[in-house]
Design an enzyme around this catalytic site. Structure first.
Site, PDB file in Angstrom:
ATOM      1  N   ASP A   1       0.840  -1.204   0.000  1.00 17.95           N
ATOM      2  CA  ASP A   1       0.000   0.000   0.000  1.00 17.95           C
ATOM      3  C   ASP A   1       0.879   1.261   0.000  1.00 17.95           C
ATOM      4  OD1 ASP A   1       0.850  -0.121   2.619  1.00 17.95           O
ATOM      5  OD2 ASP A   1      -1.144   0.089   3.518  1.00 17.95           O
ATOM      6  N   SER A   2       2.202   1.061   0.050  1.00 17.51           N
ATOM      7  CA  SER A   2       3.133   2.179  -0.165  1.00 17.51           C
ATOM      8  C   SER A   2       2.895   2.804  -1.538  1.00 17.51           C
ATOM      9  CB  SER A   2       4.584   1.700  -0.052  1.00 17.51           C
ATOM     10  OG  SER A   2       4.798   0.540  -0.826  1.00 17.51           O
TER      11      SER A   2
ATOM     12  N   ASP B   1      -1.334  -6.248  -0.535  1.00 20.45           N
ATOM     13  CA  ASP B   1      -1.330  -5.606   0.785  1.00 20.45           C
ATOM     14  C   ASP B   1      -2.729  -5.070   1.100  1.00 20.45           C
ATOM     15  OD1 ASP B   1      -0.072  -4.768   3.052  1.00 20.45           O
ATOM     16  OD2 ASP B   1       1.043  -3.129   2.111  1.00 20.45           O
TER      17      ASP B   1
ATOM     18  N   LYS C   1      -1.077  -9.569   2.668  1.00 19.99           N
ATOM     19  CA  LYS C   1      -0.356  -9.109   3.859  1.00 19.99           C
ATOM     20  C   LYS C   1      -1.272  -8.169   4.614  1.00 19.99           C
ATOM     21  CE  LYS C   1       3.014  -5.776   3.787  1.00 19.99           C
ATOM     22  NZ  LYS C   1       2.418  -4.789   4.708  1.00 19.99           N
TER      23      LYS C   1
ATOM     24  N   GLU D   1      -1.384  -5.698   8.491  1.00 19.52           N
ATOM     25  CA  GLU D   1      -0.583  -5.148   9.585  1.00 19.52           C
ATOM     26  C   GLU D   1      -1.191  -5.490  10.940  1.00 19.52           C
ATOM     27  OE1 GLU D   1       0.024  -0.929   9.000  1.00 19.52           O
ATOM     28  OE2 GLU D   1       0.907  -1.223   7.018  1.00 19.52           O
TER      29      GLU D   1
ATOM     30  N   GLU E   1       9.218  -4.272  10.541  1.00 18.63           N
ATOM     31  CA  GLU E   1       9.591  -2.959   9.994  1.00 18.63           C
ATOM     32  C   GLU E   1      10.112  -2.024  11.095  1.00 18.63           C
ATOM     33  OE1 GLU E   1       6.779  -1.121   7.316  1.00 18.63           O
ATOM     34  OE2 GLU E   1       7.881   0.777   7.320  1.00 18.63           O
TER      35      GLU E   1
HETATM   36  O1  KIV Z   1       3.503  -1.120   1.648  1.00 20.50           O
HETATM   37  C1  KIV Z   1       4.653  -1.554   1.649  1.00 20.50           C
HETATM   38  O2  KIV Z   1       5.438  -1.352   0.702  1.00 20.50           O
HETATM   39  C2  KIV Z   1       5.081  -2.330   2.802  1.00 20.50           C
HETATM   40  C3  KIV Z   1       6.538  -2.667   2.902  1.00 20.50           C
HETATM   41  C4  KIV Z   1       7.295  -1.485   3.313  1.00 20.50           C
HETATM   42  C5  KIV Z   1       6.778  -3.834   3.796  1.00 20.50           C
HETATM   43  O3  KIV Z   1       4.305  -2.660   3.623  1.00 20.50           O
END
Ligand code: KIV
Length: 277
Positions: A44-45, A83, A113, A115, A182
């Site tokens: 989600d970055s 994510d 993924k 959190e 992280e």
């Molecule tokens: O969103 C992302 O890119 C991440 C990584 C930094 C692990 O969660």
């Protein structure tokens, strides 16, 4: 045949480093896949590096699915991890299941993924029970940055260090196949890595993790807004791109682009006929 969760788990047993990189579009994912990276995270970055948001908080399911589909289309070998964005798994187990399934069914990802540790363990268990591989993510969890008070190193006090170990154990117990750590002190990340059987994948968590993940724009030097301390720039694409774009701009203005090489010809007689009209 794509990389499987069994292979990722076995890498820890064999002492092989697990390498993960983010990708958000077809062309980049294709290069990353061809380079042999086994795990591609559609993080989600993308909210920051692709869409220009200030944080990951505004990212939606639709945006994540859109980019995940493109990454899946560009790859044949890597396992693609989607994510789950903010508030798409927090409300209930049902909501978490429904949205996790969308990454698999609609976007074609092979894993998701999310959190959190102890607080999301039940959701992880239920998603895994439905046959969807889950990657955990603890330490600095950017979706909780308002609660965490910003992008700070996590686990420095005795209480928070113990909580991180508990989070890792809860995720392992719930069936996560790997866990992102992280921005955690390197010695703590090493200790957690030694105490659990699932691979840990570090970002700003030192060399003692079972693997590493980076945001691709950070290692390529293609995102100039902010360069995190944990990132190493293996290239400086902003300079290369700016240089190429400037040359293009100069050549178009000077009338030196395009040349015959980039142009197409046609039958002279047709042209002559047209001119006579
Ligand atoms: O969103 C992302 O890119 C991440 C990584 C930094 C692990 O969660």
């Amino acid at each position: 045949m794509r990389v499987t969760v069994t292979q990722i788990r076995e890498m820890k047993q064999k002492g092989e480093k697990v390498v993960m990189l983010t990708a958000y579009d077809y062309s980049t994912a294709k290069i990353v896949d061809e380079a042999g990276i086994p795990l591609i995270l559609v993080g989600d970055s993308l909210g920051m590096v692709m869409l220009g948001y200030e944080s990951t908080i505004p990212v939606t399911m639709e945006e994540m699915l859109h980019h995940t589909k493109a990454v899946v289309r560009g790859t044949t070998q890597a396992m693609i991890v989607g994510d789950m964005p903010f508030m798409t798994y927090h409300l209930s187990v049902e909501q978490a299941l429904k949205n996790a399934a969308r990454f698999i069914q609609e976007a074609g990802a092979q894993a998701i993924k999310l959190e959190g540790g102890v607080t999301v363990a039940e959701k992880v268990r239920r998603i895994v029970e439905c046959g969807i591989p889950v990657m955990g993510h603890i330490g600095l969890t950017p979706q909780s940055r308002l609660q965490l008070g910003g992008f700070k190193v996590q686990g420095k006090s005795p209480a928070t260090a113990v909580r991180l170990l508990e989070d890792a154990r809860a995720l392992e117990e719930a069936g996560a196949f790997s866990i992102v750590l992280e921005t955690v002190p390197a010695p703590l990340a090493k200790l957690i890595t030694e105490k659990i059987d699932v691979p840990t994948i570090g970002i700003g968590a030192g060399i003692g993790c079972d693997g590493q993940v980076q945001v691709i724009n950070d290692i390529l030097g293609s995102f100039a807004d902010f360069v995190p301390k944990h990132a190493k720039q293996y290239a400086k694409l902003t300079d290369i791109i700016k240089n190429a774009v400037t040359q293009y701009n100069d050549e178009v203005k000077a009338g030196s682009f395009p040349t015959d090489k980039q142009s197409f010809t046609m039958d002279e007689s047709i042209l002559a006929e047209l001119k006579a009209k």
